[in-house]
Design a protein around this motif. Structure first.
Motif, mmCIF file in Angstrom:
data_model
loop_
_atom_site.group_PDB
_atom_site.id
_atom_site.type_symbol
_atom_site.label_atom_id
_atom_site.label_comp_id
_atom_site.label_asym_id
_atom_site.label_seq_id
_atom_site.Cartn_x
_atom_site.Cartn_y
_atom_site.Cartn_z
ATOM 1 N N LYS A 1 0.827 -1.207 0.000
ATOM 2 C CA LYS A 1 0.000 0.000 0.000
ATOM 3 C C LYS A 1 0.862 1.259 0.000
ATOM 4 O O LYS A 1 0.548 2.240 -0.672
ATOM 5 N N MET A 2 1.965 1.237 0.758
ATOM 6 C CA MET A 2 2.806 2.420 0.818
ATOM 7 C C MET A 2 3.491 2.698 -0.525
ATOM 8 O O MET A 2 3.486 3.831 -1.016
ATOM 9 N N PHE A 3 4.067 1.658 -1.127
ATOM 10 C CA PHE A 3 4.776 1.892 -2.383
ATOM 11 C C PHE A 3 3.810 2.193 -3.528
ATOM 12 O O PHE A 3 4.165 2.914 -4.471
ATOM 13 N N ASP A 4 2.594 1.689 -3.432
ATOM 14 C CA ASP A 4 1.563 2.066 -4.409
ATOM 15 C C ASP A 4 1.236 3.551 -4.281
ATOM 16 O O ASP A 4 1.073 4.257 -5.287
ATOM 17 N N LEU A 5 1.168 4.038 -3.032
ATOM 18 C CA LEU A 5 0.916 5.463 -2.805
ATOM 19 C C LEU A 5 2.073 6.306 -3.348
ATOM 20 O O LEU A 5 1.850 7.340 -3.997
ATOM 21 N N LEU A 6 3.293 5.843 -3.125
ATOM 22 C CA LEU A 6 4.450 6.594 -3.631
ATOM 23 C C LEU A 6 4.444 6.656 -5.157
ATOM 24 O O LEU A 6 4.852 7.664 -5.738
ATOM 25 N N SER A 7 3.974 5.608 -5.793
ATOM 26 C CA SER A 7 3.936 5.624 -7.260
ATOM 27 C C SER A 7 2.909 6.628 -7.780
ATOM 28 O O SER A 7 3.036 7.124 -8.909
ATOM 29 N N PHE A 8 1.890 6.931 -6.959
ATOM 30 C CA PHE A 8 0.960 8.002 -7.326
ATOM 31 C C PHE A 8 1.659 9.359 -7.228
ATOM 32 O O PHE A 8 1.495 10.226 -8.098
ATOM 33 N N VAL A 9 2.437 9.532 -6.176
ATOM 34 C CA VAL A 9 3.136 10.804 -5.970
ATOM 35 C C VAL A 9 4.183 11.029 -7.052
ATOM 36 O O VAL A 9 4.318 12.131 -7.596
ATOM 37 N N LEU A 10 4.917 9.959 -7.395
ATOM 38 C CA LEU A 10 5.981 10.084 -8.401
ATOM 39 C C LEU A 10 6.256 8.715 -9.015
ATOM 40 O O LEU A 10 6.527 7.755 -8.296
ATOM 41 N N GLU A 11 6.195 8.638 -10.328
ATOM 42 C CA GLU A 11 6.531 7.386 -11.007
ATOM 43 C C GLU A 11 8.015 7.113 -10.837
ATOM 44 O O GLU A 11 8.858 7.986 -11.057
ATOM 45 N N ASN A 12 8.329 5.895 -10.420
ATOM 46 C CA ASN A 12 9.727 5.541 -10.202
ATOM 47 C C ASN A 12 10.409 5.238 -11.532
ATOM 48 O O ASN A 12 9.744 4.922 -12.527
ATOM 49 N N GLN A 13 11.722 5.350 -11.543
ATOM 50 C CA GLN A 13 12.500 5.087 -12.750
ATOM 51 C C GLN A 13 13.401 3.886 -12.510
ATOM 52 O O GLN A 13 13.947 3.699 -11.420
ATOM 53 N N LYS A 14 13.569 3.059 -13.530
ATOM 54 C CA LYS A 14 14.431 1.893 -13.435
ATOM 55 C C LYS A 14 15.891 2.272 -13.679
ATOM 56 O O LYS A 14 16.194 3.152 -14.500
ATOM 57 N N LEU A 15 16.792 1.595 -12.981
ATOM 58 C CA LEU A 15 18.213 1.845 -13.185
ATOM 59 C C LEU A 15 18.635 1.527 -14.608
ATOM 60 O O LEU A 15 19.572 2.138 -15.137
ATOM 61 N N GLY A 16 17.965 0.573 -15.238
ATOM 62 C CA GLY A 16 18.310 0.229 -16.606
ATOM 63 C C GLY A 16 18.161 1.382 -17.568
ATOM 64 O O GLY A 16 18.880 1.466 -18.574
ATOM 65 N N GLU A 17 17.250 2.303 -17.255
ATOM 66 C CA GLU A 17 17.059 3.479 -18.103
ATOM 67 C C GLU A 17 18.257 4.416 -18.044
ATOM 68 O O GLU A 17 18.452 5.248 -18.926
ATOM 69 N N LEU A 18 19.064 4.276 -16.999
ATOM 70 C CA LEU A 18 20.280 5.087 -16.878
ATOM 71 C C LEU A 18 21.473 4.421 -17.559
ATOM 72 O O LEU A 18 22.523 5.038 -17.710
ATOM 73 N N GLY A 19 21.298 3.161 -17.930
ATOM 74 C CA GLY A 19 22.406 2.413 -18.526
ATOM 75 C C GLY A 19 23.064 1.436 -17.568
ATOM 76 O O GLY A 19 24.110 0.852 -17.886
ATOM 77 N N VAL A 20 22.463 1.230 -16.389
ATOM 78 C CA VAL A 20 23.024 0.288 -15.424
ATOM 79 C C VAL A 20 22.756 -1.140 -15.899
ATOM 80 O O VAL A 20 21.639 -1.488 -16.285
ATOM 81 N N ASP A 21 23.799 -1.982 -15.870
ATOM 82 C CA ASP A 21 23.660 -3.400 -16.175
ATOM 83 C C ASP A 21 24.249 -4.196 -15.019
ATOM 84 O O ASP A 21 24.649 -3.634 -13.993
ATOM 85 N N ALA A 22 24.308 -5.517 -15.146
ATOM 86 C CA ALA A 22 24.783 -6.365 -14.058
ATOM 87 C C ALA A 22 26.229 -6.045 -13.684
ATOM 88 O O ALA A 22 26.600 -6.056 -12.502
ATOM 89 N N ALA A 23 27.056 -5.761 -14.684
ATOM 90 C CA ALA A 23 28.462 -5.441 -14.408
ATOM 91 C C ALA A 23 28.573 -4.141 -13.611
ATOM 92 O O ALA A 23 29.371 -4.031 -12.674
#
Length: 369
Positions: free
Chosen positions: A310-332
């Motif tokens: 419930k808390m993280f669902d509320l936070l997603s309403f306040v601001l959509e989260n971004q994935k690290l992959g969108e920054l270019g982060v990979d496993a290495a």
């Protein structure tokens, strides 16, 4: 032994002008701020003292290069008072000016504990997230290390934290969202820290309630926009600062610093990117999160098993989260950042409710990709 220290003095002012007048800010003082913050508050009148505008020395969060440039500009000058007006960048920089401007930032980090404080410090936060107005911590990005390091010594406490709620009315929504989520992280990490005390938890609990109830009110109105009344968020941020200033932040902050250092992501946003995955890992490893769950049960009016969703669902309403992959982060890169965390962030990792291995830190990053 667990200690609780309550510094500095906290005052609430009607406006920046009233603060400057009441404190008789004048030629012996220095304001450190951004021009776009200061001039509208003064009605484009001339400032009453010397002013150093941070943006002339670089953009983004405080770095060793930016601060050394500012020190060079003010070298040889000493002021009675430093007045910091701004968000986390301004505040972290201004704290280092209490020693004068004759050293480089690397030397301050090496010798800070032995240095004499030369100027009084007044801090006026203009976001609702940093909490740094009531802590003795300055966080700086060291470019060659590709991470951020913290200096925490008594000399960095402000002499006064000056709160002016009206100055938050023009915050961009994104800054409000990331900064208030940062304050929530401060309150929650410090609440489950091994260093938490009944006193730090008192401030943390109140901060969590103010922030999450404020978000719930926004969602009830269907408005992901700046609330009309920002005073509760500002006070919550300061309360969270008192909490983490005593009990510390932990892995969320530790893992966020290489993200900020490598990809120049604003601090609050970097925290948000790993927040859920860190707490999920805590739960999987059996960390006792029940003190927080009790608070969240009361806020969300649900069973403990549902509070995190419930808390993280509320936070997603306040601001959509971004994935690290969108920054270019990979496993290495996740592996590389985990090594940096273990090498540079032990001050924070010591406040985890349960120990995290290198493999577990890598896994947290990978889950965020």
């Amino acid at each position: 032994m667990k200690e609780f220290l309550l510094k500095p003095k906290i005052a609430i002012y009607d406006s920046l002008k009233s603060l400057l007048e009441e404190k008789k800010i004048g030629k012996e003082d220095l304001i450190i701020t951004n021009e776009f913050v200061l001039m509208p508050q003064l009605g484009n009148e001339e400032p009453p003292c010397d002013v150093l505008y941070q943006e002339k020395f670089g953009q983004g969060e405080p770095s060793d290069e930016m601060i050394n440039g500012m020190f060079k500009e003010m070298k040889g000058k000493t002021y009675k008072r430093i007045v910091a007006i701004g968000g986390g960048t301004i505040i972290d920089i201004s704290k280092l000016f209490v020693f004068g401007a004759d050293c480089e930032v690397e030397e301050l980090y090496e010798k800070g504990a032995a240095l004499e404080k030369k100027s009084e410090l007044i801090i006026l936060p203009t976001t609702c997230g940093t909490g740094s107005e009531v802590t003795n911590i300055s966080i700086v990005e060291f470019k060659k290390k590709h991470t951020k390091l913290g200096l925490a010594i008594p000399q960095l406490f402000a002499d006064e934290a000056a709160l002016v709620p009206g100055m938050l009315k023009t915050l961009p929504y994104g800054v409000f969202a990331t900064s208030s989520i940062d304050a929530l992280v401060h309150a929650m990490e410090s609440y489950i820290s091994p260093e938490a005390s009944p006193f730090s938890r008192m401030f943390g609990k109140e901060a969590i309630g103010k922030i999450l109830n404020g978000y719930l009110e926004m969602r009830e109105k269907g408005e992901a926009k700046l609330p009309a009344d920002m005073e509760d968020f500002l006070i919550a941020s300061t309360m969270a600062g008192i909490a983490f200033g005593n009990a510390g932040c932990a892995a969320v902050h530790a893992l966020s610093y290489p993200i900020g250092g490598n990809y120049h992501v604003p601090h609050g946003k970097a925290n948000y990117m790993v927040f859920e995955s860190v707490f999920n890992m805590y739960k999987e490893l059996g960390a006792d999160l029940s003190p927080l769950e009790v608070i969240l049960e009361g806020i969300f009016k649900c069973d403990a098993s549902e509070v995190w969703e419930k808390m993280f669902d509320l936070l997603s309403f306040v601001l959509e989260n971004q994935k690290l992959g969108e920054l270019g982060v990979d496993a290495a890169k996740a592996e590389e950042m985990a090594v940096s965390v273990l090498e540079n962030q032990q001050r924070l990792l010591g406040n985890n409710p349960i120990e995290l291995s290198k493999e577990q830190i890598v896994e947290i990053y990978v889950r965020c990709i």
